[in-house]
Design a protein around this motif. Structure first.
Motif: not given
Ligand code: PMV
Length: 365
Positions: A190-203
């Motif tokens: 999404k950005s090189n400047e900050y991270a973000s949560e991966l929203v969709s992944f198996d439980n």
């Protein structure tokens, strides 16, 4: 999302109305383990390729900060109190002073802050676990909390608060930007400047286990700063950045599907590619020891024999991180004790797992 600075003018206006503002914040931030490795950077700690990590649950730094916003500029070199695990630590103190200097142009408020900081880790100092991710994340979150307390209008949402904390953590240590979030975290997409949560992944990955096998507590022969720099002239650099990008997309797809076989394959290739880069750089670094290789071979043989979904990843050092689903915990812990601890320094290992991210312990966000 654009990360904005709170200007000097706003700080001076606040100081005209109040000459002394005091407060206290305390954040606990976890370490993280990369599945797709960030290795190679440009500009001010910007990644050359996307990375993806699991945030840990038990390996954390707790940072308590008391502050006074002072009407005069503060010289942090002389007027700054810092304690690590209850004692003075000149090297950590200097690192923090340098960090404060670095972020002051972005957070002018910092130059008016008298700070008294105390910090401690929940994991042993000599366990060979990088504490820079957890400690820089905790520090950045604390700075953001102070800014938000003093300038609430400048923080439009929680999402913005964490993006800014991730941005500031990145300036302390690149991979620290991922420790500001829980679960699985990506950076450089999404950005090189900050991270973000991966929203969709198996439980299954929400409770994934991470056993850290401490092969050696010796100081690393190459710092990550040197390692990133070695990529600048690396013969394989373009291929490596392409591979990491490919592995990132492939890993996200397998995590969405809960496809453990592909997960294992990609994660191990990533770990070994990181070491392949170090082995083939000029100068070359060989960080894996015979013990690391014994552990890798044992893991692969165990997987063959029992069909267990256990795999390894490795940071820029000799220690091995085992990754496996929680439902296989009893079987894997027995395997660790029976077969792997013989290769660890004094039988040392840390039983960790995926965690939900940093926690505010005191004060307001
Ligand atoms: O954040 P740094 O500059 O210490 O670099 C971290 C590099 C690795 O741990 C090897 C990989 C990663 O993505 O965390």
């Amino acid at each position: 999302m654009q990360i904005c600075n709170i200007s000097n003018i706003l700080v001076e206006r606040l100081l005209e109305k109040n000459s002394n503002i005091e407060g206290e914040f305390s954040w606990e931030a976890p370490s993280n383990i990369a599945l797709v490795k960030y290795w190679g950077k440009y500009g001010d700690q910007l990644p050359k390729n996307p990375s993806l990590s699991f945030t840990l649950n038990r390996s954390k730094t707790l940072t308590q900060v008391k502050y006074v916003l002072h009407k005069n500029h503060v010289n942090h070199e002389t007027d700054f109190s810092f304690q690590f695990e209850g004692a003075q630590s000149d090297s950590f103190k200097q690192k923090l002073i340098n960090y404060l200097k670095k972020i002051t142009p972005l957070c002018p408020m910092v130059s008016f802050l008298k700070l008294s900081i105390s910090s401690q880790n929940t994991f042993p100092h000599s366990a060979g676990i990088a504490s820079s991710a957890s400690s820089m994340a905790a520090m950045a979150l604390t700075i953001c909390s102070i800014e938000k307390e003093l300038f609430p209008d400048q923080f439009e949402s929680d999402e913005y608060f964490f993006a800014k904390a991730s941005y500031l953590a990145r300036l302390g240590s690149g991979s620290a930007c991922r420790s500001v979030y829980g679960g699985a975290v990506s950076w450089g997409v999404k950005s090189n400047e900050y991270a973000s949560e991966l929203v969709s992944f198996d439980n299954i990955f929400k409770t994934y286990q991470n056993a850290i096998l401490v092969v050696s507590t010796d100081k690393k022969s190459v710092t990550s700063r040197q390692g990133h720099a070695l990529m600048e002239e690396h013969f394989y650099k373009e291929a490596r950045f392409k591979q990491a990008k490919h592995n990132y997309s492939a890993l996200v797809r397998t995590m969405e599907k809960g496809d453990l076989e592909s997960f294992i394959q990609i994660v191990e290739i990533e770990a070994l590619s990181l070491h392949a880069m170090m082995m083939t750089s000029e100068p070359s670094f060989l960080l894996l020891t015979p013990q690391s290789l014994h552990i890798i071979n044992r893991i692969r043989a165990f997987r063959e024999r029992f069909g267990a979904n256990v795999c390894f990843t490795i940071d820029a050092g000799p220690n091995i991180h085992l990754l496996y689903p929680k439902r296989q915990k009893d079987q894997i812990v027995s395997f660790i004790k029976d077969e792997l601890l013989q290769y660890c320094e004094n039988g040392m290992w840390i039983d960790d797992e995926v965690g939900s991210g940093p926690k505010l312990q005191m004060g307001k966000r």
